[in-house]
Write a protein that holds these residues in place. Structure first.
Motif, PDB file in Angstrom:
ATOM      1  N   ARG A 272       2.891  32.201 -47.398  1.00 16.77           N
ATOM      2  CA  ARG A 272       3.734  31.204 -46.747  1.00 16.77           C
ATOM      3  C   ARG A 272       5.215  31.512 -46.954  1.00 16.77           C
ATOM      4  NH1 ARG A 272      -0.539  27.274 -48.431  1.00 16.77           N
ATOM      5  NH2 ARG A 272      -1.499  26.516 -46.495  1.00 16.77           N
ATOM      6  N   ARG A 273       5.569  31.939 -48.163  1.00 12.88           N
ATOM      7  CA  ARG A 273       6.973  32.249 -48.451  1.00 12.88           C
ATOM      8  C   ARG A 273       7.455  33.414 -47.586  1.00 12.88           C
ATOM      9  NH1 ARG A 273      10.164  35.604 -50.934  1.00 12.88           N
ATOM     10  NH2 ARG A 273       8.457  36.987 -51.518  1.00 12.88           N
ATOM     11  N   ARG A 274       6.635  34.477 -47.515  1.00  9.88           N
ATOM     12  CA  ARG A 274       7.035  35.648 -46.735  1.00  9.88           C
ATOM     13  C   ARG A 274       7.076  35.351 -45.238  1.00  9.88           C
ATOM     14  NH1 ARG A 274       4.010  40.990 -49.340  1.00  9.88           N
ATOM     15  NH2 ARG A 274       4.581  40.610 -51.514  1.00  9.88           N
ATOM     16  N   SER A 275       6.218  34.423 -44.807  1.00  9.45           N
ATOM     17  CA  SER A 275       6.118  34.136 -43.372  1.00  9.45           C
ATOM     18  C   SER A 275       7.229  33.227 -42.876  1.00  9.45           C
ATOM     19  CB  SER A 275       4.774  33.474 -43.067  1.00  9.45           C
ATOM     20  OG  SER A 275       3.694  34.276 -43.481  1.00  9.45           O
ATOM     21  N   GLU A 276       7.799  32.445 -43.771  1.00 14.11           N
ATOM     22  CA  GLU A 276       8.711  31.374 -43.370  1.00 14.11           C
ATOM     23  C   GLU A 276       9.847  31.871 -42.471  1.00 14.11           C
ATOM     24  OE1 GLU A 276      11.435  27.847 -45.445  1.00 14.11           O
ATOM     25  OE2 GLU A 276      10.335  29.294 -46.679  1.00 14.11           O
ATOM     26  N   GLN A 277      10.565  32.905 -42.882  1.00 12.03           N
ATOM     27  CA  GLN A 277      11.709  33.349 -42.109  1.00 12.03           C
ATOM     28  C   GLN A 277      11.303  33.931 -40.757  1.00 12.03           C
ATOM     29  OE1 GLN A 277      12.662  36.622 -45.144  1.00 12.03           O
ATOM     30  NE2 GLN A 277      13.265  37.593 -43.225  1.00 12.03           N
ATOM     31  N   HIS A 278      10.135  34.583 -40.694  1.00 13.26           N
ATOM     32  CA  HIS A 278       9.693  35.200 -39.448  1.00 13.26           C
ATOM     33  C   HIS A 278       9.209  34.149 -38.442  1.00 13.26           C
ATOM     34  CE1 HIS A 278      10.082  39.100 -41.347  1.00 13.26           C
ATOM     35  NE2 HIS A 278       9.348  38.660 -42.355  1.00 13.26           N
ATOM     36  N   LEU A 279       8.685  33.053 -38.950  1.00 18.65           N
ATOM     37  CA  LEU A 279       8.170  32.012 -38.058  1.00 18.65           C
ATOM     38  C   LEU A 279       9.290  31.179 -37.446  1.00 18.65           C
ATOM     39  CD1 LEU A 279       4.993  30.893 -40.019  1.00 18.65           C
ATOM     40  CD2 LEU A 279       5.113  32.237 -37.912  1.00 18.65           C
ATOM     41  N   ARG A 280      10.526  31.462 -37.820  1.00 20.90           N
ATOM     42  CA  ARG A 280      11.667  30.822 -37.150  1.00 20.90           C
ATOM     43  C   ARG A 280      11.925  31.469 -35.791  1.00 20.90           C
ATOM     44  NH1 ARG A 280      14.596  31.560 -42.372  1.00 20.90           N
ATOM     45  NH2 ARG A 280      14.162  29.724 -43.649  1.00 20.90           N
ATOM     46  N   GLN A 281      11.565  32.754 -35.655  1.00 19.13           N
ATOM     47  CA  GLN A 281      11.791  33.465 -34.391  1.00 19.13           C
ATOM     48  C   GLN A 281      10.505  33.735 -33.616  1.00 19.13           C
ATOM     49  OE1 GLN A 281      13.063  35.202 -37.375  1.00 19.13           O
ATOM     50  NE2 GLN A 281      14.919  33.976 -37.262  1.00 19.13           N
ATOM     51  N   ALA A 282       9.374  33.551 -34.255  1.00 18.84           N
ATOM     52  CA  ALA A 282       8.097  33.907 -33.622  1.00 18.84           C
ATOM     53  C   ALA A 282       7.062  32.819 -33.864  1.00 18.84           C
ATOM     54  CB  ALA A 282       7.603  35.238 -34.172  1.00 18.84           C
ATOM     55  N   LYS A 283       5.974  32.930 -33.123  1.00 14.28           N
ATOM     56  CA  LYS A 283       4.846  32.032 -33.315  1.00 14.28           C
ATOM     57  C   LYS A 283       3.690  32.801 -33.939  1.00 14.28           C
ATOM     58  CE  LYS A 283       5.889  28.935 -29.436  1.00 14.28           C
ATOM     59  NZ  LYS A 283       5.393  28.361 -28.168  1.00 14.28           N
ATOM     60  N   MET A 284       2.962  32.139 -34.783  1.00 13.28           N
ATOM     61  CA  MET A 284       1.775  32.744 -35.372  1.00 13.28           C
ATOM     62  C   MET A 284       0.648  32.747 -34.346  1.00 13.28           C
ATOM     63  SD  MET A 284      -0.217  31.450 -38.758  1.00 13.28           S
ATOM     64  CE  MET A 284      -1.978  31.758 -38.902  1.00 13.28           C
ATOM     65  N   ASN A 285      -0.052  33.883 -34.218  1.00 15.20           N
ATOM     66  CA  ASN A 285      -1.141  33.945 -33.239  1.00 15.20           C
ATOM     67  C   ASN A 285      -2.477  34.379 -33.830  1.00 15.20           C
ATOM     68  OD1 ASN A 285      -0.649  36.630 -33.691  1.00 15.20           O
ATOM     69  ND2 ASN A 285      -0.452  37.198 -31.533  1.00 15.20           N
ATOM     70  N   LYS A 286      -2.481  34.784 -35.103  1.00 19.15           N
ATOM     71  CA  LYS A 286      -3.765  35.143 -35.709  1.00 19.15           C
ATOM     72  C   LYS A 286      -3.678  35.034 -37.221  1.00 19.15           C
ATOM     73  CE  LYS A 286      -3.852  39.362 -34.140  1.00 19.15           C
ATOM     74  NZ  LYS A 286      -4.187  40.785 -33.868  1.00 19.15           N
ATOM     75  N   LEU A 287      -4.829  34.902 -37.823  1.00 27.94           N
ATOM     76  CA  LEU A 287      -4.969  34.810 -39.270  1.00 27.94           C
ATOM     77  C   LEU A 287      -6.048  35.793 -39.686  1.00 27.94           C
ATOM     78  CD1 LEU A 287      -3.948  33.130 -41.714  1.00 27.94           C
ATOM     79  CD2 LEU A 287      -5.828  31.536 -41.281  1.00 27.94           C
ATOM     80  N   GLY A 288      -5.817  36.508 -40.780  1.00 25.40           N
ATOM     81  CA  GLY A 288      -6.776  37.530 -41.158  1.00 25.40           C
ATOM     82  C   GLY A 288      -6.939  37.692 -42.653  1.00 25.40           C
ATOM     83  N   VAL A 289      -8.078  38.259 -43.027  1.00 27.74           N
ATOM     84  CA  VAL A 289      -8.421  38.548 -44.424  1.00 27.74           C
ATOM     85  C   VAL A 289      -8.824  40.011 -44.530  1.00 27.74           C
ATOM     86  CG1 VAL A 289     -10.100  38.121 -46.265  1.00 27.74           C
ATOM     87  CG2 VAL A 289      -9.156  36.201 -44.977  1.00 27.74           C
ATOM     88  N   LYS A 290      -8.345  40.666 -45.567  1.00 31.77           N
ATOM     89  CA  LYS A 290      -8.689  42.062 -45.845  1.00 31.77           C
ATOM     90  C   LYS A 290      -9.440  42.125 -47.172  1.00 31.77           C
ATOM     91  CE  LYS A 290      -6.350  46.429 -47.048  1.00 31.77           C
ATOM     92  NZ  LYS A 290      -5.011  47.078 -47.160  1.00 31.77           N
ATOM     93  N   VAL A 291     -10.510  42.896 -47.198  1.00 32.03           N
ATOM     94  CA  VAL A 291     -11.285  43.102 -48.426  1.00 32.03           C
ATOM     95  C   VAL A 291     -11.510  44.595 -48.616  1.00 32.03           C
ATOM     96  CG1 VAL A 291     -13.446  42.668 -49.649  1.00 32.03           C
ATOM     97  CG2 VAL A 291     -12.461  40.875 -48.190  1.00 32.03           C
ATOM     98  N   LYS A 292     -11.126  45.091 -49.784  1.00 29.71           N
ATOM     99  CA  LYS A 292     -11.424  46.479 -50.131  1.00 29.71           C
ATOM    100  C   LYS A 292     -12.447  46.467 -51.272  1.00 29.71           C
ATOM    101  CE  LYS A 292      -8.243  49.675 -50.212  1.00 29.71           C
ATOM    102  NZ  LYS A 292      -7.085  50.520 -50.619  1.00 29.71           N
ATOM    103  N   PHE A 293     -13.531  47.228 -51.085  1.00 27.61           N
ATOM    104  CA  PHE A 293     -14.610  47.235 -52.066  1.00 27.61           C
ATOM    105  C   PHE A 293     -14.392  48.310 -53.126  1.00 27.61           C
ATOM    106  CE2 PHE A 293     -16.317  45.473 -48.102  1.00 27.61           C
ATOM    107  CZ  PHE A 293     -16.771  44.243 -48.569  1.00 27.61           C
ATOM    108  N   ALA A 294     -15.248  48.303 -54.135  1.00 22.08           N
ATOM    109  CA  ALA A 294     -15.089  49.215 -55.264  1.00 22.08           C
ATOM    110  C   ALA A 294     -15.164  50.681 -54.854  1.00 22.08           C
ATOM    111  CB  ALA A 294     -16.149  48.911 -56.334  1.00 22.08           C
ATOM    112  N   ASP A 295     -15.876  50.976 -53.757  1.00 22.45           N
ATOM    113  CA  ASP A 295     -15.978  52.360 -53.288  1.00 22.45           C
ATOM    114  C   ASP A 295     -14.852  52.730 -52.323  1.00 22.45           C
ATOM    115  OD1 ASP A 295     -16.647  50.866 -51.093  1.00 22.45           O
ATOM    116  OD2 ASP A 295     -18.612  51.780 -50.767  1.00 22.45           O
TER     117      ASP A 295
END
Length: 355
Positions: A272-295
């Motif tokens: 949220r902190r990192r997004s705050e300044q960018h969301l003043r000029q843009a709209k959010m259009n997607k949300l995502g999750v990344k998972v990296k496994f042990a291998d």
């Protein structure tokens, strides 16, 4: 062919700043990022470390296997941004047509610059000298009449070097240019190109344009144009960020799903902190999750979304986690996508580079 474009690339930027701040590390193999426990990946490393085969984005444990005496330092992004601003200010004394690509590299169009009698070569040399005088750091530069060649050229005499491709040299340079040097040509595409007997710019120049389009689609069209020396992209200072992300590498691989979810959601305040300044000029259009496994296999789950929603993130994580079929988790991350109102339909349909 009348444009004069310079691509400036700082030499091992983060590592160079750390060696400047801590001179005792100057003659030691050094890397920024990762953890001394061997977790995580390296952000960058100095040239002495590269002699051991260490590279950016390499897992820390692998780097320590190659060089047990490797010095690891945590990144200091606020310091790197401060130095980057000094470098950007130097660029602005020569031209206002500047396209930053990251903290440590940028394109400059100096076609209208009258400094150094309008010589792009001399301007590039002066910029490199100004950077050293101001920051104590070195930079490499490439000069060419088109963007993609300027970027390639900046890498040819690293570190602390300059390479110039004059308009009358473009054809000869491209003739022997290895295709993997061209931005957008990655591991998968180079294998396919080689399968069809295409290895150099000269091979592409002699290939039929429609055949390349049939084999490779828009990528084939782009490649054909580049190898004719055609790159009409202007140096633009209105580049827009397309996403904001935050991630965390665990000290130990974790199999407990509930604990991983807890750590995933702990990243929300930073996102949220990192997004705050960018969301003043843009709209959010997607949300995502990344998972990296042990291998080291990783997966991403995304969903169209206009706000950061905790329950959606948890559901996306469960879907991503299931792809691991019980494997322990090494890293988790969150990201949002950004959209700008002025985007046209054609811009939204353009294919992003994967490399």
């Amino acid at each position: 062919m009348n444009r004069k474009i310079i691509h400036v690339d700082m030499d091992c930027f983060y590592a160079a700043v750390e060696m400047r701040e801590q001179p005792e590390f100057a003659n030691l193999p050094l890397a920024v990022g990762g953890l001394s426990s061997g977790r995580g990946v390296l952000t960058t490393c100095n040239y002495l470390a590269r002699q051991y085969g260490i590279r950016s984005a390499m897992p820390t444990h692998r780097a320590l296997q190659l060089c047990p005496q490797l010095v690891l330092v945590p990144p200091r992004l606020s310091l790197y941004r401060e130095v980057s601003q000094q470098v950007q200010a130097i660029f602005a004394t020569y031209t206002q047509v500047i396209e930053p690509l990251s903290l440590d590299e940028a394109y400059l169009d100096v076609s209208a610059c009258e400094t150094c009698h309008g010589s792009a070569t001399l301007i590039a040399e002066q910029i490199r000298q100004d950077i050293y005088n101001c920051t104590g750091l070195t930079a490499s530069a490439g000069v060419a009449p088109v963007k993609f060649l300027a970027k390639i050229a900046s890498d040819l005499n690293k570190p602390n070097g300059l390479y110039v491709i004059k308009p009358e040299q473009v054809s000869a340079f491209i003739e022997t240019l290895a295709l993997e040097k061209i931005s957008g040509v990655g591991k998968v595409s180079i294998e396919k190109l080689h399968h069809h007997g295409l290895y150099t710019g000269g091979d592409i120049r002699r290939a039929k344009r429609d055949k390349l389009q049939t084999l490779f689609g828009k990528f084939g069209e782009m490649l054909w144009l580049r190898c004719q020396g055609i790159d009409e992209r202007a140096v633009s200072n209105d580049r827009k960020r397309k996403s904001v992300a935050v991630e965390r590498t665990f000290a130990q691989d974790e199999r407990d799903k509930s604990l991983v979810v807890e750590r995933l959601l702990a990243l929300l305040p930073e996102l949220r902190r990192r997004s705050e300044q960018h969301l003043r000029q843009a709209k959010m259009n997607k949300l995502g999750v990344k998972v990296k496994f042990a291998d080291f296999q990783q997966t991403t789950k995304e969903q169209q979304c206009q706000q950061i929603d905790e329950s959606t993130l948890v559901e996306l994580f469960h879907q991503a986690f299931a792809r691991g079929k019980g494997k322990a988790v090494r890293l988790v991350g969150l990201h949002i996508g950004l959209a700008y109102e002025q985007q046209t339909e054609s811009a939204q349909l353009s294919l992003p580079f994967s490399d």
